[in-house]
Design an enzyme around this catalytic site. Sequence first.
Site, PDB file in Angstrom:
ATOM      1  N   GLU A  89     -23.884 -16.377  66.015  1.00  0.00           N
ATOM      2  CA  GLU A  89     -24.981 -15.662  65.395  1.00  0.00           C
ATOM      3  C   GLU A  89     -26.180 -16.566  65.220  1.00  0.00           C
ATOM      4  O   GLU A  89     -26.062 -17.791  65.127  1.00  0.00           O
ATOM      5  CB  GLU A  89     -24.563 -15.131  64.033  1.00  0.00           C
ATOM      6  CG  GLU A  89     -24.331 -16.274  63.075  1.00  0.00           C
ATOM      7  CD  GLU A  89     -23.764 -15.817  61.746  1.00  0.00           C
ATOM      8  OE1 GLU A  89     -23.237 -14.710  61.678  1.00  0.00           O
ATOM      9  OE2 GLU A  89     -23.880 -16.592  60.792  1.00  0.00           O
ATOM     10  N   CYS A 151     -32.689 -19.541  62.169  1.00  0.00           N
ATOM     11  CA  CYS A 151     -31.509 -20.354  61.863  1.00  0.00           C
ATOM     12  C   CYS A 151     -30.551 -20.253  63.049  1.00  0.00           C
ATOM     13  O   CYS A 151     -30.207 -19.146  63.468  1.00  0.00           O
ATOM     14  CB  CYS A 151     -30.876 -19.789  60.588  1.00  0.00           C
ATOM     15  SG  CYS A 151     -29.306 -20.563  60.181  1.00  0.00           S
ATOM     16  N   CYS A 158     -16.157 -24.174  62.902  1.00  0.00           N
ATOM     17  CA  CYS A 158     -16.514 -25.531  62.466  1.00  0.00           C
ATOM     18  C   CYS A 158     -15.247 -26.266  62.073  1.00  0.00           C
ATOM     19  O   CYS A 158     -14.341 -25.692  61.497  1.00  0.00           O
ATOM     20  CB  CYS A 158     -17.475 -25.468  61.277  1.00  0.00           C
ATOM     21  SG  CYS A 158     -17.991 -27.115  60.695  1.00  0.00           S
ATOM     22  N   CYS A 162     -14.923 -26.896  55.064  1.00  0.00           N
ATOM     23  CA  CYS A 162     -15.413 -26.643  53.697  1.00  0.00           C
ATOM     24  C   CYS A 162     -14.787 -25.340  53.195  1.00  0.00           C
ATOM     25  O   CYS A 162     -14.766 -24.338  53.917  1.00  0.00           O
ATOM     26  CB  CYS A 162     -16.945 -26.540  53.676  1.00  0.00           C
ATOM     27  SG  CYS A 162     -17.740 -28.025  54.328  1.00  0.00           S
ATOM     28  N   CYS A 165     -16.714 -21.794  53.034  1.00  0.00           N
ATOM     29  CA  CYS A 165     -17.518 -21.420  54.211  1.00  0.00           C
ATOM     30  C   CYS A 165     -16.653 -20.694  55.237  1.00  0.00           C
ATOM     31  O   CYS A 165     -15.578 -21.173  55.602  1.00  0.00           O
ATOM     32  CB  CYS A 165     -18.119 -22.686  54.820  1.00  0.00           C
ATOM     33  SG  CYS A 165     -18.881 -22.419  56.428  1.00  0.00           S
ATOM     34  N   GLU A 208     -21.207 -27.644  62.602  1.00  0.00           N
ATOM     35  CA  GLU A 208     -21.753 -28.908  62.083  1.00  0.00           C
ATOM     36  C   GLU A 208     -22.531 -29.560  63.238  1.00  0.00           C
ATOM     37  O   GLU A 208     -21.934 -30.071  64.182  1.00  0.00           O
ATOM     38  CB  GLU A 208     -20.587 -29.788  61.605  1.00  0.00           C
ATOM     39  CG  GLU A 208     -20.946 -31.243  61.320  1.00  0.00           C
ATOM     40  CD  GLU A 208     -22.181 -31.421  60.444  1.00  0.00           C
ATOM     41  OE1 GLU A 208     -22.219 -30.873  59.340  1.00  0.00           O
ATOM     42  OE2 GLU A 208     -23.110 -32.130  60.879  1.00  0.00           O
ATOM     43  N   SER A 239     -29.199 -29.575  59.538  1.00  0.00           N
ATOM     44  CA  SER A 239     -28.426 -29.594  58.288  1.00  0.00           C
ATOM     45  C   SER A 239     -27.038 -30.145  58.564  1.00  0.00           C
ATOM     46  O   SER A 239     -26.360 -29.715  59.492  1.00  0.00           O
ATOM     47  CB  SER A 239     -28.315 -28.171  57.735  1.00  0.00           C
ATOM     48  OG  SER A 239     -27.465 -28.140  56.606  1.00  0.00           O
ATOM     49  N   SER A 263     -25.891 -31.353  52.989  1.00  0.00           N
ATOM     50  CA  SER A 263     -25.113 -30.513  52.079  1.00  0.00           C
ATOM     51  C   SER A 263     -24.353 -31.409  51.123  1.00  0.00           C
ATOM     52  O   SER A 263     -23.451 -32.131  51.526  1.00  0.00           O
ATOM     53  CB  SER A 263     -24.150 -29.646  52.896  1.00  0.00           C
ATOM     54  OG  SER A 263     -24.905 -28.745  53.691  1.00  0.00           O
ATOM     55  N   LEU A 264     -24.749 -31.376  49.868  1.00  0.00           N
ATOM     56  CA  LEU A 264     -24.166 -32.306  48.896  1.00  0.00           C
ATOM     57  C   LEU A 264     -22.991 -31.654  48.158  1.00  0.00           C
ATOM     58  O   LEU A 264     -21.863 -32.112  48.239  1.00  0.00           O
ATOM     59  CB  LEU A 264     -25.258 -32.770  47.925  1.00  0.00           C
ATOM     60  CG  LEU A 264     -24.852 -33.830  46.908  1.00  0.00           C
ATOM     61  CD1 LEU A 264     -24.481 -35.130  47.598  1.00  0.00           C
ATOM     62  CD2 LEU A 264     -25.983 -34.087  45.903  1.00  0.00           C
ATOM     63  N   HIS A 265     -23.271 -30.605  47.416  1.00  0.00           N
ATOM     64  CA  HIS A 265     -22.249 -29.759  46.772  1.00  0.00           C
ATOM     65  C   HIS A 265     -21.451 -30.403  45.652  1.00  0.00           C
ATOM     66  O   HIS A 265     -20.704 -29.710  44.962  1.00  0.00           O
ATOM     67  CB  HIS A 265     -21.264 -29.174  47.790  1.00  0.00           C
ATOM     68  CG  HIS A 265     -21.905 -28.495  48.962  1.00  0.00           C
ATOM     69  ND1 HIS A 265     -23.119 -27.866  48.879  1.00  0.00           N
ATOM     70  CD2 HIS A 265     -21.501 -28.360  50.241  1.00  0.00           C
ATOM     71  CE1 HIS A 265     -23.434 -27.367  50.068  1.00  0.00           C
ATOM     72  NE2 HIS A 265     -22.466 -27.654  50.912  1.00  0.00           N
ATOM     73  N   CYS A 382     -22.146 -17.509  55.744  1.00  0.00           N
ATOM     74  CA  CYS A 382     -22.125 -18.339  56.939  1.00  0.00           C
ATOM     75  C   CYS A 382     -21.126 -17.875  57.983  1.00  0.00           C
ATOM     76  O   CYS A 382     -19.928 -17.837  57.757  1.00  0.00           O
ATOM     77  CB  CYS A 382     -21.742 -19.748  56.500  1.00  0.00           C
ATOM     78  SG  CYS A 382     -21.599 -20.931  57.808  1.00  0.00           S
TER      79      CYS A 382
HETATM   80  N1  SAH Z   1     -22.590 -27.613  58.859  1.00  0.00           N
HETATM   81  C1  SAH Z   1     -23.889 -27.816  58.339  1.00  0.00           C
HETATM   82  C2  SAH Z   1     -24.851 -26.690  58.668  1.00  0.00           C
HETATM   83  C3  SAH Z   1     -24.303 -25.300  58.599  1.00  0.00           C
HETATM   84  S1  SAH Z   1     -23.785 -24.764  57.005  1.00  0.00           S
HETATM   85  C4  SAH Z   1     -23.832 -28.070  56.849  1.00  0.00           C
HETATM   86  O1  SAH Z   1     -22.778 -27.877  56.242  1.00  0.00           O
HETATM   87  O2  SAH Z   1     -24.848 -28.484  56.298  1.00  0.00           O
HETATM   88  C5  SAH Z   1     -25.391 -24.545  56.229  1.00  0.00           C
HETATM   89  C6  SAH Z   1     -25.338 -24.397  54.724  1.00  0.00           C
HETATM   90  O3  SAH Z   1     -24.701 -23.163  54.365  1.00  0.00           O
HETATM   91  C7  SAH Z   1     -24.544 -25.504  54.039  1.00  0.00           C
HETATM   92  O4  SAH Z   1     -25.323 -26.111  53.042  1.00  0.00           O
HETATM   93  C8  SAH Z   1     -23.384 -24.765  53.457  1.00  0.00           C
HETATM   94  O5  SAH Z   1     -22.960 -25.357  52.278  1.00  0.00           O
HETATM   95  C9  SAH Z   1     -23.920 -23.383  53.225  1.00  0.00           C
HETATM   96  N2  SAH Z   1     -22.865 -22.383  53.106  1.00  0.00           N
HETATM   97  C10 SAH Z   1     -21.786 -22.229  53.880  1.00  0.00           C
HETATM   98  N3  SAH Z   1     -21.016 -21.218  53.435  1.00  0.00           N
HETATM   99  C11 SAH Z   1     -21.638 -20.720  52.340  1.00  0.00           C
HETATM  100  C12 SAH Z   1     -21.343 -19.681  51.431  1.00  0.00           C
HETATM  101  N4  SAH Z   1     -20.240 -18.955  51.538  1.00  0.00           N
HETATM  102  N5  SAH Z   1     -22.217 -19.454  50.440  1.00  0.00           N
HETATM  103  C13 SAH Z   1     -23.333 -20.207  50.306  1.00  0.00           C
HETATM  104  N6  SAH Z   1     -23.660 -21.199  51.131  1.00  0.00           N
HETATM  105  C14 SAH Z   1     -22.822 -21.472  52.135  1.00  0.00           C
HETATM  106 FE1  SF4 Z   2     -18.954 -26.564  58.696  1.00  0.00          FE
HETATM  107 FE2  SF4 Z   2     -21.234 -26.545  57.302  1.00  0.00          FE
HETATM  108 FE3  SF4 Z   2     -19.399 -24.582  57.005  1.00  0.00          FE
HETATM  109 FE4  SF4 Z   2     -18.898 -27.035  56.075  1.00  0.00          FE
HETATM  110  S1  SF4 Z   2     -20.522 -25.637  55.386  1.00  0.00           S
HETATM  111  S2  SF4 Z   2     -17.487 -25.774  57.247  1.00  0.00           S
HETATM  112  S3  SF4 Z   2     -19.855 -28.288  57.630  1.00  0.00           S
HETATM  113  S4  SF4 Z   2     -20.569 -25.022  58.821  1.00  0.00           S
END
Ligand code: SAH
Ligand code: SF4
Length: 399
Positions: A89, A151, A158, A162, A165, A208, A239, A263-265, A382
């Site tokens: 997508e 985007c 991936c 995470c 996600c 990623e 990102s 992405s810190l979290h 995502c």
């Molecule tokens: N893999 C890279 C880029 C793709 S994810 C990364 O992790 O940065 C892009 C952003 O979407 C990340 O910051 C991730 O934390 C966020 N993301 C993924 N799943 C999500 C969800 N269910 N709700 C909110 N943000 C989400």
């Molecule tokens: Fe991959 Fe980014 Fe999703 Fe983490 S948040 S699983 S790095 S796409």
Amino acid sequence: MHPVARFPEEWKESLAARGERPFRAQQIFKWIHARGVLEPERMTDVPEALRSWVREEGVPLVAETAEIHRSSDATRKLLLRMSDGATIETVVIPANKGNEQDADLAGVDDEEDDERNTDDLATGNVILAESARGTGRPGGTKGQGARVTQCISTQVGCAMGCIFCASGVAGLKRHLGAHEIVAQVILGRRALEPSEELRNIVLMGMGEPLHNYEPVARALRLLTHPMGMNLSPRRITVSTSGLVPEIERLGRDFAGQIGLAVSLHAADDAKRTALMPVNRKYPLAQLMAALRAYPLPKRRRIFIEYTLVAGKNDDLDEARQVSRLLKGLPVKINLIPMNPIEASSLGTPPMERVYAFQQLLIDDGYTCFVRKRRGDDVAAACGQLALLGAKPRIRSRPS
Ligand code: SAH
Ligand code: SF4
């Protein structure tokens, strides 16, 4: 190399092998990348025999738009089918004017606006983007078009795992090639209205980006090629979940010109590892050192993304730790209330917690936005739309 990922020099070589004249290389490259034409029959200044060869090389087959979902806020989510049937997508997000409280962003400072720094931007899997101060100029770089951020995805699924996600839960199915990354932009532009102008690109869709470094770097060079789309590298933001060696490499290879979002979290290693297993390999101390070393141009900042997951990383102590961790780094922080995903019971914190978290960081002097979700009615989080299309096996895959 797939023809859609070839540079003009590479076209020259393949053309020379057929006894064609070198100037055809530029012609074909421009059709594909500057004009976004993938159909050889539309390459009107290319002789018929050469057009058939371009067809045989597979240019038209790189990807097709299988579905376009348009949400009530004009966000468009495109489901693309690759030549092997894989679906991915990409999301086209028009900047909303006038909604200042939610400014968001991950992306891209506006180059010509350096002084005023509108923080235009965008992002997200689906989420967001507003003009931070609501004062963006009316038009785009060239015309008066409404600014659009796209985007794009870099992998099918991936490998980073995470837990909040959808792509992470599904696991990595395959990497995308540079041609498939660029094709998202070519096809995305076709979904723009005449009044819209593609302004920023964020690599924040599925996957990623830095785990697929070579194809991503090639795609960045193609998108910024002066004979092609000629996008400014500063309008492109990568990102990452924090792959330290590749952050360094990106900084070196592009001299810091490509925008960086991280992405810190979580601000402590145990919590971060629980949310994103990649932290085991590259813990916070290493990640912070890589961010400090990133050769950021003057006045630019690194975007810090922080997905707030109810009960996991959303309390004020955590906000204080974030504040301490980021001290002295030129950053903008985007808080993203988690979008619920089907494969997990994790959820979104109440908005008052989100705003309290934000307020603490603002009080400590940070630029901090809560990202508004965009396109919620077309797909949730995502990777979900593509994953639904592809019906993956759901399994967890820690890195
Ligand atoms: N893999 C890279 C880029 C793709 S994810 C990364 O992790 O940065 C892009 C952003 O979407 C990340 O910051 C991730 O934390 C966020 N993301 C993924 N799943 C999500 C969800 N269910 N709700 C909110 N943000 C989400
Ligand atoms: Fe991959 Fe980014 Fe999703 Fe983490 S948040 S699983 S790095 S796409």
